[in-house]
Design a protein around this motif. Structure first.
Motif, PDB file in Angstrom:
ATOM      1  N   LYS A  21       0.793  -1.211   0.000  1.00  0.00           N
ATOM      2  CA  LYS A  21       0.000   0.000   0.000  1.00  0.00           C
ATOM      3  C   LYS A  21       0.836   1.276   0.000  1.00  0.00           C
ATOM      4  CE  LYS A  21      -3.256   2.729   2.554  1.00  0.00           C
ATOM      5  NZ  LYS A  21      -2.348   3.830   2.646  1.00  0.00           N
ATOM      6  N   PHE A  22       1.856   1.290   0.837  1.00  0.00           N
ATOM      7  CA  PHE A  22       2.550   2.549   0.940  1.00  0.00           C
ATOM      8  C   PHE A  22       3.934   2.502   0.328  1.00  0.00           C
ATOM      9  CE2 PHE A  22       2.573  -0.151   4.326  1.00  0.00           C
ATOM     10  CZ  PHE A  22       1.646   0.123   5.301  1.00  0.00           C
ATOM     11  N   HIS A  23       4.045   1.794  -0.751  1.00  0.00           N
ATOM     12  CA  HIS A  23       5.352   1.725  -1.390  1.00  0.00           C
ATOM     13  C   HIS A  23       5.614   2.917  -2.291  1.00  0.00           C
ATOM     14  CE1 HIS A  23       7.970  -1.777  -0.774  1.00  0.00           C
ATOM     15  NE2 HIS A  23       6.949  -2.105  -0.020  1.00  0.00           N
ATOM     16  N   VAL A 367      16.533 -10.615   7.733  1.00  0.00           N
ATOM     17  CA  VAL A 367      16.721  -9.175   7.985  1.00  0.00           C
ATOM     18  C   VAL A 367      15.790  -8.350   7.109  1.00  0.00           C
ATOM     19  CG1 VAL A 367      18.374  -7.254   7.942  1.00  0.00           C
ATOM     20  CG2 VAL A 367      19.150  -9.542   8.600  1.00  0.00           C
ATOM     21  N   ASP A 368      15.053  -7.441   7.735  1.00  0.00           N
ATOM     22  CA  ASP A 368      14.241  -6.483   6.976  1.00  0.00           C
ATOM     23  C   ASP A 368      14.405  -5.103   7.591  1.00  0.00           C
ATOM     24  OD1 ASP A 368      12.624  -5.506   5.004  1.00  0.00           O
ATOM     25  OD2 ASP A 368      10.815  -6.563   5.621  1.00  0.00           O
ATOM     26  N   ASP A 369      13.933  -4.091   6.857  1.00  0.00           N
ATOM     27  CA  ASP A 369      14.147  -2.721   7.339  1.00  0.00           C
ATOM     28  C   ASP A 369      13.166  -2.331   8.428  1.00  0.00           C
ATOM     29  OD1 ASP A 369      12.097  -2.579   5.152  1.00  0.00           O
ATOM     30  OD2 ASP A 369      12.002  -0.547   5.945  1.00  0.00           O
ATOM     31  N   SER A 370      11.887  -2.722   8.279  1.00  0.00           N
ATOM     32  CA  SER A 370      10.933  -2.296   9.307  1.00  0.00           C
ATOM     33  C   SER A 370       9.727  -3.209   9.358  1.00  0.00           C
ATOM     34  CB  SER A 370      10.478  -0.841   9.099  1.00  0.00           C
ATOM     35  OG  SER A 370      10.361  -0.510   7.760  1.00  0.00           O
ATOM     36  N   ILE A 372       5.758  -2.628  10.003  1.00  0.00           N
ATOM     37  CA  ILE A 372       4.760  -1.550  10.121  1.00  0.00           C
ATOM     38  C   ILE A 372       3.498  -2.137  10.779  1.00  0.00           C
ATOM     39  CG2 ILE A 372       3.466   0.214   8.869  1.00  0.00           C
ATOM     40  CD1 ILE A 372       6.484   0.687   8.765  1.00  0.00           C
ATOM     41  N   ARG A 373       2.733  -2.868  10.002  1.00  0.00           N
ATOM     42  CA  ARG A 373       1.554  -3.523  10.594  1.00  0.00           C
ATOM     43  C   ARG A 373       1.891  -4.906  11.143  1.00  0.00           C
ATOM     44  NH1 ARG A 373      -0.812  -0.909   6.071  1.00  0.00           N
ATOM     45  NH2 ARG A 373      -2.699   0.226   6.622  1.00  0.00           N
ATOM     46  N   GLY A 374       2.936  -5.484  10.613  1.00  0.00           N
ATOM     47  CA  GLY A 374       3.343  -6.817  11.055  1.00  0.00           C
ATOM     48  C   GLY A 374       2.824  -7.929  10.159  1.00  0.00           C
ATOM     49  N   THR A 375       1.892  -7.592   9.282  1.00  0.00           N
ATOM     50  CA  THR A 375       1.277  -8.667   8.493  1.00  0.00           C
ATOM     51  C   THR A 375       2.246  -9.245   7.465  1.00  0.00           C
ATOM     52  OG1 THR A 375       0.302  -6.901   7.206  1.00  0.00           O
ATOM     53  CG2 THR A 375      -1.136  -7.982   8.765  1.00  0.00           C
ATOM     54  N   THR A 376       3.071  -8.379   6.853  1.00  0.00           N
ATOM     55  CA  THR A 376       4.012  -8.893   5.853  1.00  0.00           C
ATOM     56  C   THR A 376       5.058  -9.792   6.520  1.00  0.00           C
ATOM     57  OG1 THR A 376       3.749  -6.812   4.699  1.00  0.00           O
ATOM     58  CG2 THR A 376       5.539  -8.216   3.950  1.00  0.00           C
ATOM     59  N   SER A 377       5.598  -9.307   7.621  1.00  0.00           N
ATOM     60  CA  SER A 377       6.632 -10.097   8.305  1.00  0.00           C
ATOM     61  C   SER A 377       6.070 -11.455   8.711  1.00  0.00           C
ATOM     62  CB  SER A 377       7.134  -9.384   9.557  1.00  0.00           C
ATOM     63  OG  SER A 377       7.483  -8.084   9.243  1.00  0.00           O
TER      64      SER A 377
HETATM   65  P1  AMP Z   1       3.977  -4.629   7.362  1.00  0.00           P
HETATM   66  O1  AMP Z   1       4.697  -4.788   8.633  1.00  0.00           O
HETATM   67  O2  AMP Z   1       3.216  -5.801   6.940  1.00  0.00           O
HETATM   68  O3  AMP Z   1       3.064  -3.424   7.389  1.00  0.00           O
HETATM   69  O4  AMP Z   1       5.024  -4.357   6.212  1.00  0.00           O
HETATM   70  C1  AMP Z   1       6.363  -4.163   6.442  1.00  0.00           C
HETATM   71  C2  AMP Z   1       7.075  -4.103   5.121  1.00  0.00           C
HETATM   72  O5  AMP Z   1       6.722  -2.891   4.455  1.00  0.00           O
HETATM   73  C3  AMP Z   1       8.567  -4.104   5.280  1.00  0.00           C
HETATM   74  O6  AMP Z   1       9.084  -5.114   4.447  1.00  0.00           O
HETATM   75  C4  AMP Z   1       9.032  -2.772   4.809  1.00  0.00           C
HETATM   76  O7  AMP Z   1      10.079  -2.875   3.886  1.00  0.00           O
HETATM   77  C5  AMP Z   1       7.875  -2.144   4.120  1.00  0.00           C
HETATM   78  N1  AMP Z   1       7.750  -0.767   4.639  1.00  0.00           N
HETATM   79  C6  AMP Z   1       8.550  -0.125   5.435  1.00  0.00           C
HETATM   80  N2  AMP Z   1       8.118   1.094   5.723  1.00  0.00           N
HETATM   81  C7  AMP Z   1       7.036   1.267   5.122  1.00  0.00           C
HETATM   82  C8  AMP Z   1       6.143   2.328   5.082  1.00  0.00           C
HETATM   83  N3  AMP Z   1       6.226   3.498   5.668  1.00  0.00           N
HETATM   84  N4  AMP Z   1       5.164   2.091   4.419  1.00  0.00           N
HETATM   85  C9  AMP Z   1       5.059   0.933   3.859  1.00  0.00           C
HETATM   86  N5  AMP Z   1       5.789  -0.085   3.791  1.00  0.00           N
HETATM   87  C10 AMP Z   1       6.799   0.060   4.446  1.00  0.00           C
END
Ligand code: AMP
Ligand code: SF4
Length: 479
Positions: A21-23, A367-370, A372-377
């Motif tokens: 969504k926020f890419h 390793v990932d950068d962040s 956010i919601r946690g659903t992707t991780s």
């Molecule tokens: P999620 O935790 O499911 O919301 O998605 C985390 C993933 O979104 C990580 O792999 C990040 O690379 C990427 N991400 C990081 N920061 C943002 C941001 N501000 N908006 C959207 N995606 C981000």
């Protein structure tokens, strides 16, 4: 698997690629003094496409008048050779956008071009103004008509209304009334202005191409056109680029709070922003992460592409092999058709596929950068486990994201930020990892060389460097 069909009501409508969504974001570019200004701007926007993929536009000046072309979609789709040929002039500005304020339609695409007593002016803006809603209400109550819902338009209104006769003075007057993040390029008949807010939230770089000046959100745009990076536009600087050269004015004292998240995630690793290589910052984030949160493991696997640079640093520091155990499909568009028989985590699977032969039976540091919601991780950890990994240790190259951004990065509401309400242990359980480690704030600052508080850290501390007006907070919480 169902096939994409033009107008098939039998098929479900294309779904937005959920986790992406926020890419998107905003990127700006400008050229002053080149016969192919529009074409160079097109190429510049092409290199900045990661900052915004919803709409793009280019405005040019031939010295007499301004013209502009904008469209929805990707830069390469919007600008055909015929369109670029019609955009004649030696001065140009461009913008590529994802909306963080305002609606997502063509009306809000930039550059925003208006004619006023002071002549025509086009603006392209990266960032978000925190007092725009209040200004707008005030101006509207006094009869002002807005053509867009974009916060950028309030600058044009103040510019047009300014009692100052000179263009730089009128612009400075307008900027004095707005608060928040703005890296701006402005096009006038005979000049391009490059402006950065006094806090310098967003990057803005100056470069040279022969005798021409170029301006870009990130230096990767200079590389593509063979321009050389000269320096940053300083926080609080208004740089006037015209035939004679460059004139640098200060419209406000600098109080830098540059966005640290640009180094963590947003900018391209091949860029130099805020005077630093993004790749070098990210590798250092990974190194410090390995020192703070070592793991007993067999290999380091990055989440591509966002975790790659930090994973390199982590692996070097931890003396572990780096293996690409997740492969990214780079050809995934913004929409997809799901098969009628639901496949679990389809959106993530479309983008990432595990290399089973690498992962099977291994202890993995992911390793990932962040988060956010946690659903992707959570989905990625699931995919890695399904591929046979014995242990999955997740390492995140920034601190927990606890608060939304009001300065132009599209983060979800506080409610949706998992770290705003859950402890690290709760997040670990939610994503299903064997262990979870986040970088500390001190290490984050160290990795970007922040010794004197020049960076905004508000998404990790909730300490915002400016006032944030209630309507904006309420709007974000409604989203
Ligand atoms: P999620 O935790 O499911 O919301 O998605 C985390 C993933 O979104 C990580 O792999 C990040 O690379 C990427 N991400 C990081 N920061 C943002 C941001 N501000 N908006 C959207 N995606 C981000
Ligand atoms: Fe950057 Fe976060 Fe500050 Fe927003 S709140 S400017 S994303 S550091």
């Amino acid at each position: 698997m169902k096939m994409v069909e033009a107008a098939g009501s039998l098929f479900p409508p294309p779904q937005p690629v959920g986790d992406d969504k926020f890419h998107d974001h905003c990127g700006v570019f400008a050229v002053c003094g080149h016969p192919e200004a529009a074409k160079l701007t097109y190429l510049g926007l092409y290199a900045l496409q990661h900052r915004g993929q919803e709409s793009a536009g280019i405005a040019v000046s031939d010295g007499e008048q301004l013209s502009c072309h904008k469209g929805m979609g990707h830069v390469a789709e919007i600008f055909t050779p015929e369109i670029l040929q019609q955009l004649t002039g030696r001065l140009a500005i461009g913008h590529t956008r994802y909306s963080t304020a305002g609606d997502t339609d063509l009306r809000n695409a930039q550059p925003l071009i208006v004619s006023c007593q002071k002549g025509p002016v086009a603006l392209a803006h990266n960032g978000n103004l925190v007092n725009a809603p209040a200004i707008r209400r005030d101006l509207e109550s006094r009869g002002a008509i807005f053509q867009t819902t974009s916060d950028t338009e309030v600058i044009q209104h103040y510019f047009a209304r300014s009692k100052q006769a000179g263009t730089p003075e009128a612009l400075a007057d307008a900027l004095d009334r707005v608060e928040g993040a703005y890296s701006l390029v402005a096009l006038f008949k005979e000049a391009v202005y490059a402006i950065r807010d006094p806090r310098g939230f967003r990057p803005l770089c100056l470069g040279k191409l022969g005798d021409a000046w170029v301006v870009a959100s990130e230096t990767c745009a200079f590389d593509l056109i063979g321009a050389t990076y000269e320096r940053e536009v300083e926080p609080g600087e208004l740089a006037i680029l015209e035939g004679r050269g460059i004139t640098s004015l200060r419209f406000a004292p600098a109080h830098p709070s540059q966005c640290i998240f640009e180094h963590v995630y947003f900018s391209r690793p091949d860029s130099v922003i805020f005077g630093r290589s993004v790749q070098a910052s990210r590798e250092m984030l990974g190194r410090l992460l390995a020192r703070e949160h070592p793991a007993e493991a067999d290999m380091v696997v990055p989440v591509p592409d966002s975790g790659v640079a930090a994973a390199i640093g982590f692996a070097e520091e931890a003396r572990l092999p780096l293996r690409f155990g997740l492969i990214r499909n780079h050809y995934v568009g913004r929409t997809f058709i799901e098969p009628s028989q639901r496949i679990r985590d389809f959106g993530v699977r479309l983008k990432l596929n595990p290399v089973r032969s690498l992962l099977r039976g291994r202890r993995i540091v992911l390793v990932d950068d962040s988060i956010i919601r946690g659903t992707t991780s959570r989905k990625i950890v699931g995919i890695v486990r399904e591929a046979g990994a014995r242990e999955v240790h997740v390492r995140i190259s920034c601190p927990p994201t606890i608060s939304p951004c009001f300065y132009g990065i599209d983060t979800p509401t506080r409610r949706e930020l998992i770290a705003a309400t859950q402890s690290v242990e709760e997040i670990r359980q939610f994503i299903g990892a064997d262990s979870l480690g986040y970088l500390s704030i001190e290490a984050l600052r160290q990795a970007v060389g922040d010794t004197d508080g020049r960076y905004c850290l508000a998404c990790y501390t909730a300490n915002y460097p400016t006032r944030v007006q209630e309507p904006l907070i309420a709007a974000r919480n409604r989203e």
